[in-house]
Design a protein around this motif. Structure first.
Motif, PDB file in Angstrom:
ATOM      1  N   UNK A  95       0.847  -1.194   0.000  1.00  0.00           N
ATOM      2  CA  UNK A  95       0.000   0.000   0.000  1.00  0.00           C
ATOM      3  C   UNK A  95       0.879   1.239   0.000  1.00  0.00           C
ATOM      4  N   UNK A  96       0.509   2.186  -0.816  1.00  0.00           N
ATOM      5  CA  UNK A  96       1.251   3.435  -0.857  1.00  0.00           C
ATOM      6  C   UNK A  96       0.853   4.320   0.326  1.00  0.00           C
ATOM      7  N   UNK A  97       1.796   5.005   0.967  1.00  0.00           N
ATOM      8  CA  UNK A  97       1.458   5.906   2.084  1.00  0.00           C
ATOM      9  C   UNK A  97       0.461   6.976   1.633  1.00  0.00           C
ATOM     10  N   UNK A  98      -0.620   7.095   2.355  1.00  0.00           N
ATOM     11  CA  UNK A  98      -1.667   8.057   1.997  1.00  0.00           C
ATOM     12  C   UNK A  98      -1.136   9.477   1.969  1.00  0.00           C
ATOM     13  N   UNK A  99      -0.305   9.825   2.965  1.00  0.00           N
ATOM     14  CA  UNK A  99       0.236  11.186   3.020  1.00  0.00           C
ATOM     15  C   UNK A  99       1.093  11.499   1.803  1.00  0.00           C
ATOM     16  N   UNK A 100       1.839  10.494   1.325  1.00  0.00           N
ATOM     17  CA  UNK A 100       2.679  10.699   0.139  1.00  0.00           C
ATOM     18  C   UNK A 100       1.816  10.886  -1.099  1.00  0.00           C
ATOM     19  N   UNK A 101       0.777  10.065  -1.227  1.00  0.00           N
ATOM     20  CA  UNK A 101      -0.125  10.175  -2.380  1.00  0.00           C
ATOM     21  C   UNK A 101      -0.800  11.545  -2.395  1.00  0.00           C
ATOM     22  N   UNK A 102      -1.298  11.980  -1.231  1.00  0.00           N
ATOM     23  CA  UNK A 102      -1.963  13.266  -1.143  1.00  0.00           C
ATOM     24  C   UNK A 102      -1.011  14.414  -1.445  1.00  0.00           C
ATOM     25  N   UNK A 103       0.221  14.299  -0.984  1.00  0.00           N
ATOM     26  CA  UNK A 103       1.190  15.376  -1.195  1.00  0.00           C
ATOM     27  C   UNK A 103       1.558  15.534  -2.665  1.00  0.00           C
ATOM     28  N   UNK A 104       1.574  14.421  -3.394  1.00  0.00           N
ATOM     29  CA  UNK A 104       1.961  14.469  -4.804  1.00  0.00           C
ATOM     30  C   UNK A 104       0.761  14.626  -5.730  1.00  0.00           C
ATOM     31  N   UNK A 105      -0.456  14.648  -5.148  1.00  0.00           N
ATOM     32  CA  UNK A 105      -1.645  14.832  -5.975  1.00  0.00           C
ATOM     33  C   UNK A 105      -1.819  16.299  -6.328  1.00  0.00           C
ATOM     34  N   UNK A 106      -2.501  16.547  -7.416  1.00  0.00           N
ATOM     35  CA  UNK A 106      -2.785  17.920  -7.841  1.00  0.00           C
ATOM     36  C   UNK A 106      -4.124  18.319  -7.236  1.00  0.00           C
ATOM     37  N   UNK A 107      -4.112  19.298  -6.353  1.00  0.00           N
ATOM     38  CA  UNK A 107      -5.315  19.751  -5.668  1.00  0.00           C
ATOM     39  C   UNK A 107      -5.598  21.206  -6.029  1.00  0.00           C
ATOM     40  N   UNK A 108      -6.869  21.583  -6.033  1.00  0.00           N
ATOM     41  CA  UNK A 108      -7.202  22.976  -6.331  1.00  0.00           C
ATOM     42  C   UNK A 108      -6.759  23.896  -5.203  1.00  0.00           C
ATOM     43  N   UNK A 109      -6.534  25.147  -5.508  1.00  0.00           N
ATOM     44  CA  UNK A 109      -6.168  26.131  -4.515  1.00  0.00           C
ATOM     45  C   UNK A 109      -7.380  26.424  -3.627  1.00  0.00           C
ATOM     46  N   UNK A 110      -7.156  26.480  -2.320  1.00  0.00           N
ATOM     47  CA  UNK A 110      -8.234  26.697  -1.359  1.00  0.00           C
ATOM     48  C   UNK A 110      -8.006  28.020  -0.637  1.00  0.00           C
ATOM     49  N   UNK A 111      -9.063  28.844  -0.587  1.00  0.00           N
ATOM     50  CA  UNK A 111      -9.005  30.109   0.135  1.00  0.00           C
ATOM     51  C   UNK A 111     -10.056  30.080   1.257  1.00  0.00           C
ATOM     52  N   UNK A 112      -9.614  30.261   2.490  1.00  0.00           N
ATOM     53  CA  UNK A 112     -10.505  30.243   3.655  1.00  0.00           C
ATOM     54  C   UNK A 112     -10.887  31.679   4.002  1.00  0.00           C
ATOM     55  N   UNK A 113     -12.185  31.962   3.964  1.00  0.00           N
ATOM     56  CA  UNK A 113     -12.648  33.321   4.242  1.00  0.00           C
ATOM     57  C   UNK A 113     -12.601  33.653   5.736  1.00  0.00           C
ATOM     58  N   UNK A 114     -12.915  32.684   6.589  1.00  0.00           N
ATOM     59  CA  UNK A 114     -12.906  32.903   8.032  1.00  0.00           C
ATOM     60  C   UNK A 114     -12.074  31.803   8.700  1.00  0.00           C
ATOM     61  N   UNK A 115     -10.751  31.949   8.671  1.00  0.00           N
ATOM     62  CA  UNK A 115      -9.892  30.898   9.230  1.00  0.00           C
ATOM     63  C   UNK A 115     -10.075  30.760  10.732  1.00  0.00           C
ATOM     64  N   UNK A 116     -10.022  29.524  11.217  1.00  0.00           N
ATOM     65  CA  UNK A 116     -10.155  29.256  12.648  1.00  0.00           C
ATOM     66  C   UNK A 116      -8.918  29.752  13.378  1.00  0.00           C
ATOM     67  N   UNK A 117      -9.140  30.370  14.550  1.00  0.00           N
ATOM     68  CA  UNK A 117      -8.020  30.913  15.316  1.00  0.00           C
ATOM     69  C   UNK A 117      -7.163  29.800  15.912  1.00  0.00           C
TER      70      UNK A 117
END
Length: 370
Positions: free
Chosen positions: A124-146
């Motif tokens: 099994x491939x490490x999930x964190x590695x797969x996620x890190x190398x995946x192409x994800x859309x840019x995310x902008x948080x309007x009200x970030x949690x403190x």
């Protein structure tokens, strides 16, 4: 023929009220410090608190980095990923050999597709590695949690558990002490030397000092644990909320202790304590349950921070996460003080009217009317 002596300390009646209150408080503190059960339970509580802080602090640190094999073409890409340790290999065959021998978790090799790489894993491939190398859309948080949601949840549990344990433990201790003195008729000797309200004030003061001492020790243990585990950022953010918690706890405990004393005075047997103190136990449990369940609900937390029985937990949590304005803890504390005064008056009246009534349980209406 020797005359039997009474073990109950005789209190001179010519002392002023403050010295009499302190004398009763010293008696309460001394009896608890001589109790092995109390000392052992306190030691266990402090050890559990220290273990919890250390475990939480160490577990929150970065885990062991994953060993990843990479060729010269993909090494720079892998090195930019978080929590990885790169082992550079010459070609695919060398990478495959390391993966099969479990010397690395996976290998990142040149490949086709949008990412330009391929992950080589044994099963099994490490999930964190797969996620890190995946192409994800840019995310902008309007009200970030403190604050981090997990940290917020843990802080809510911490304040809630401390309030619950200290208030319920010492509240039950006061109730048992009152009923024990009624059963043994010691109370008749005590109030022959000092006023009833002085006896009540001394009991509340003595147990408040012991409860606050536990809070200070728990705060010191939390600070030590955070320093040892390197959680300096969390320590800097939690300092002011802890101080506010201590202030709120002080008056919240006085409120509960006064009501516990009055409720216990209505019965004459240890077996009947639960019938009169159960409603108070529910008021102690409410902050622990509601603040933890609704810790991420700003509206509910705001309401809870102004209710005297839940304010000692809810307001410090809101201060920690930065949701409370500077004036809110002052207003909440003023409401708590007003409730504390009311509880003292009600508890003292019930205590005074019920203390010498033996036998059947005194009804609340009768205790209030006298």
């Amino acid at each position: 023929m020797s005359t039997p002596t009474n073990s109950t300390p005789q209190v001179p009646v010519n002392r002023n009220t403050s010295s009499l209150v302190w004398l009763v408080a010293e008696r309460e503190i001394g009896s608890k410090l001589r109790s092995k059960a109390f000392l052992i339970s306190t030691g266990i509580l402090l050890l559990v608190a220290l273990a919890g802080v250390l475990i939480g602090g160490f577990s929150s640190k970065s885990p062991t980095p994953d060993a990843i094999a990479a060729t010269s073409q993909t090494a720079k890409v892998v090195e930019a990923l978080p929590n990885v340790k790169v082992t550079e290999v010459a070609d695919r065959a060398a990478a495959e050999r390391l993966v099969r021998d479990d010397e690395v978790t996976a290998a990142v090799l040149p490949g086709e597709g949008p990412t330009g790489v391929v992950i080589l894993a044994k099963k099994d491939a490490p999930t964190s590695l797969v996620m890190s190398l995946s192409i994800s859309p840019k995310v902008e948080i309007l009200e970030p949690a403190a604050t981090n949601s997990l940290v917020r949840y843990l802080v809510a549990i911490g304040f809630g558990v401390v309030f619950l344990m200290a208030a319920s433990t010492f509240g039950a201790t006061i109730a048992q002490s009152v009923v024990e003195e009624k059963q043994t008729r010691v109370v008749e000797l005590l109030i022959s030397a000092i006023p009833t309200r002085v006896l009540l004030a001394g009991k509340v003061l003595g147990n408040t000092i012991l409860a606050m001492a536990q809070i200070v020790l728990l705060a010191a243990i939390a600070v030590i644990g955070l320093i040892v585990t390197g959680q300096n950022q969390l320590l800097a953010g939690i300092g002011a909320p802890v101080l506010w918690f201590a202030v709120f706890f002080l008056f919240g405990f006085i409120l509960l202790a006064s009501l516990y004393s009055g409720a216990a005075a209505m019965v004459s047997r240890q077996e009947d304590i639960g019938s009169t103190t159960m409603p108070l136990m529910m008021l102690v449990m409410a902050p622990y349950i509601l603040v933890i369940v609704f810790n991420d609900n700003p509206l509910v937390m705001t309401i809870l921070s102004y209710i005297p029985f839940s304010a000692p937990v809810a307001m410090p949590v809101r201060l920690f996460v930065g949701e409370a304005q500077w004036w809110e803890p002052l207003l909440s504390l003023a409401l708590l003080l007003a409730a504390c005064v009311g509880a003292i008056l009600i508890g003292a009246k019930i205590y005074e009217n019920s203390l010498l009534r033996m036998g059947a349980r005194v009804k609340l209406g009768e205790a209030l009317r006298g």
